[in-house]
Design an enzyme around this catalytic site. Structure first.
Site, PDB file in Angstrom:
ATOM      1  CG  ASN A   6      -4.698   5.557  -2.446  1.00  0.00           C
ATOM      2  OD1 ASN A   6      -4.532   6.136  -3.689  1.00  0.00           O
ATOM      3  ND2 ASN A   6      -3.910   5.404  -1.544  1.00  0.00           N
ATOM      4  CG  HIS A   9      -2.356   4.692  -8.787  1.00  0.00           C
ATOM      5  ND1 HIS A   9      -0.984   5.088  -8.609  1.00  0.00           N
ATOM      6  CD2 HIS A   9      -2.433   3.384  -8.231  1.00  0.00           C
ATOM      7  CE1 HIS A   9      -0.302   4.177  -8.088  1.00  0.00           C
ATOM      8  NE2 HIS A   9      -1.263   3.430  -7.414  1.00  0.00           N
ATOM      9  CG  HIS A  42       0.850   8.321  -0.067  1.00  0.00           C
ATOM     10  ND1 HIS A  42       1.502   6.840  -0.129  1.00  0.00           N
ATOM     11  CD2 HIS A  42       1.835   9.095   0.673  1.00  0.00           C
ATOM     12  CE1 HIS A  42       2.901   7.009   0.388  1.00  0.00           C
ATOM     13  NE2 HIS A  42       3.038   8.255   1.116  1.00  0.00           N
ATOM     14  NE  ARG A  44       5.724   7.702  -2.849  1.00  0.00           N
ATOM     15  CZ  ARG A  44       5.732   6.390  -2.350  1.00  0.00           C
ATOM     16  NH1 ARG A  44       4.678   5.541  -2.397  1.00  0.00           N
ATOM     17  NH2 ARG A  44       7.177   5.755  -1.958  1.00  0.00           N
ATOM     18  NE  ARG A  48       6.421   7.365  -6.515  1.00  0.00           N
ATOM     19  CZ  ARG A  48       7.024   6.283  -5.933  1.00  0.00           C
ATOM     20  NH1 ARG A  48       6.227   5.351  -5.996  1.00  0.00           N
ATOM     21  NH2 ARG A  48       8.178   6.180  -5.333  1.00  0.00           N
ATOM     22  CD  GLU A  69      -2.242   5.879   1.832  1.00  0.00           C
ATOM     23  OE1 GLU A  69      -1.300   5.983   1.118  1.00  0.00           O
ATOM     24  OE2 GLU A  69      -3.259   5.061   1.986  1.00  0.00           O
ATOM     25  CB  THR A 100       3.414   1.871   1.116  1.00  0.00           C
ATOM     26  OG1 THR A 100       3.064   3.002   0.434  1.00  0.00           O
ATOM     27  CG2 THR A 100       4.018   2.001   2.374  1.00  0.00           C
ATOM     28  CD  GLU A 150      -4.666   1.257   5.749  1.00  0.00           C
ATOM     29  OE1 GLU A 150      -4.978   2.479   6.078  1.00  0.00           O
ATOM     30  OE2 GLU A 150      -4.455   0.691   4.531  1.00  0.00           O
ATOM     31  CG  HIS A 212      -0.326  -2.060   0.022  1.00  0.00           C
ATOM     32  ND1 HIS A 212       0.229  -3.126  -0.921  1.00  0.00           N
ATOM     33  CD2 HIS A 212       0.240  -1.053  -0.161  1.00  0.00           C
ATOM     34  CE1 HIS A 212       0.935  -2.134  -1.623  1.00  0.00           C
ATOM     35  NE2 HIS A 212       1.180  -0.982  -1.081  1.00  0.00           N
TER      36      HIS A 212
HETATM   37  N1  PXP Z   1      -3.405   1.809   2.460  1.00  0.00           N
HETATM   38  C1  PXP Z   1      -2.118   2.187   2.635  1.00  0.00           C
HETATM   39  C2  PXP Z   1      -1.698   2.699   3.933  1.00  0.00           C
HETATM   40  C3  PXP Z   1      -1.275   2.581   1.401  1.00  0.00           C
HETATM   41  O1  PXP Z   1      -0.176   3.228   1.688  1.00  0.00           O
HETATM   42  C4  PXP Z   1      -2.104   2.156   0.208  1.00  0.00           C
HETATM   43  C5  PXP Z   1      -1.153   2.224  -1.046  1.00  0.00           C
HETATM   44  O2  PXP Z   1      -1.028   3.778  -1.169  1.00  0.00           O
HETATM   45  C6  PXP Z   1      -3.182   1.500   0.106  1.00  0.00           C
HETATM   46  C7  PXP Z   1      -3.796   1.422   1.078  1.00  0.00           C
HETATM   47  C8  PXP Z   1      -3.743   1.027  -1.176  1.00  0.00           C
HETATM   48  O3  PXP Z   1      -3.191   0.178  -1.631  1.00  0.00           O
HETATM   49  P1  PXP Z   1      -3.525  -0.345  -3.324  1.00  0.00           P
HETATM   50  O4  PXP Z   1      -3.172   0.690  -4.115  1.00  0.00           O
HETATM   51  O5  PXP Z   1      -2.674  -1.572  -3.292  1.00  0.00           O
HETATM   52  O6  PXP Z   1      -4.922  -0.629  -3.128  1.00  0.00           O
END
Ligand code: PXP
Length: 261
Positions: A6, A9, A42, A44, A48, A69, A100, A150, A212
Site C-alpha cells: 500500500n 503514505h 486507497h 479516500r 488525504r 481500497e 481504517t 481481507e 492492517h
Molecule cells: N488493507 C486495508 C484494507 C487497509 O485499509 C489498509 C490501510 O490502508 C491496509 C491493508 C494496510 O494497512 P497498514 O498501512 O497498517 O499496513
C-alpha cells in the site's frame, strides 16, 4: 503468498509539502523489482493522500495489478467503476479516523454492499470486502457474492504493539491496564480467531487476504496461516523505506514471507 504494498503514505509525504514529490507512481517499478505482486491504493473520500489524478495515472500505467481500497460511497464507486482497477476492496471509512478502524459491517449494510458489488462486477472489477475475523460477517460476504475477503489484522497488531512496546495506540486504549500475561492470552485469542476465520473463508470458497498494522515482526505468526494467500502492507514498509530505501524495505518483507510461509 502474494504481497500487495500500500503506497498511500508516499502521497501523504508529498501532500505535506503540496508539491510533486515523492510521486507514488514512481514507486511501482521499484515494487515490481523488489518482488511485490500488487500495488494497493486507497482513494479516500477526503483525498488525504491518493488523489483522483494519482489513481488514474497508477491504474493506467501500473505494471502490477492495482487493488483499490474504497468506501461504499456512491460517488466514489462511480469513480472506481470508470477507473477500472483490477480489484476494489470495500472498506469502512470515517473522516475523523487516523486509519481504517475495524472492518466493514456487511451484516447491517447487506443490500447497499450487494448493489455495490454488482455494480463493480458489471464493470469487470473483482471485489474484496475488508472485514473483521468474524464468522457471521464472512458468511454474509459470501451470501452477497464477494469474490474475496481481507481479514482486518489491526486488533492483532495493536495487541502485539501493546505487548512489545509502551505504545498503547487503540482508539479506545482498551489494553491500557492489562498485564503481560493477559495481553499474551488476548494475542493468542485474536490469532486463533484470524486462523479460524481464514479457514471458514476457504471452506466457503472465498479467497482470503489479510492486512492492517502488519510489520516485519508481527507478520510471522500470520504467515503460518496457510489459508491466507495475500497480505496488503503499507505503513510499516513505507516507514522502513525512509531508512532502507523502498526496494530494500519491500525485499525484506518478501524475504520474511519466503522464510515463514
Ligand atoms: N488493507 C486495508 C484494507 C487497509 O485499509 C489498509 C490501510 O490502508 C491496509 C491493508 C494496510 O494497512 P497498514 O498501512 O497498517 O499496513
Amino acid at each position: 503468498m502474494k504481497l500487495g504494498v500500500n503506497i498511500d503514505h508516499i502521497a501523504t509525504l508529498r501532500n505535506a509539502r503540496k508539491i510533486n514529490e515523492p510521486d507514488p507512481l514512481m514507486a511501482i517499478n521499484i515494487l515490481k523489482e523488489a518482488g511485490a505482486e500488487q500495488v494497493t491504493i486507497h482513494l479516500r473520500e477526503d483525498r488525504r493522500h491518493i488523489t483522483d489524478f494519482d489513481a488514474k495515472r497508477i491504474i493506467e500505467s501500473s505494471f502490477l495489478p492495482v487493488n483499490m481500497e474504497c468506501s461504499i460511497n456512491e460517488e466514489i464507486i462511480e469513480i472506481i467503476s470508470k477507473l477500472k482497477p483490477h480489484r476494489a476492496t470495500l472498506v469502512p471509512e470515517k473522516r475523523e479516523e487516523v486509519t481504517t478502524e475495524g472492518g466493514l459491517d456487511v451484516i447491517n449494510n447487506k443490500e447497499k454492499i450487494k448493489k455495490t458489488i454488482e455494480k463493480l462486477k458489471s464493470n469487470d472489477i473483482e471485489v474484496s470486502l475488508f472485514i473483521d475475523p468474524d464468522f457471521e460477517q464472512i458468511k454474509a460476504s459470501k451470501e452477497i457474492n464477494a469474490d474475496m475477503i481481507e481479514l482486518h489484522t489491526g486488533k492483532y497488531a495493536n495487541i502485539f504493539l501493546a505487548l512489545n512496546t509502551n505504545i498503547n495506540y487503540t482508539p479506545f486504549k482498551i489494553y491500557e491496564n492489562l498485564d503481560r500475561k493477559t495481553l499474551k492470552k488476548e494475542l493468542e485469542i485474536e490469532l486463533n480467531l484470524i486462523k479460524d476465520a481464514a479457514m471458514l473463508g476457504v471452506d466457503l470458497e472465498l479467497e482470503v487476504a489479510a492486512g492492517h498494522g502488519l510489520n516485519y515482526q508481527n507478520v510471522i505468526e500470520i504467515l503460518k496461516i496457510k489459508e491466507i494467500t495475500e497480505l496488503n502492507i503499507g505503513h510499516s514498509i513505507i516507514a522502513n523505506a525512509v531508512f532502507l530505501g523502498l526496494k530494500d524495505a519491500v525485499k525484506r518483507m518478501k524475504e520474511i514471507i519466503l522464510k515463514y510461509y
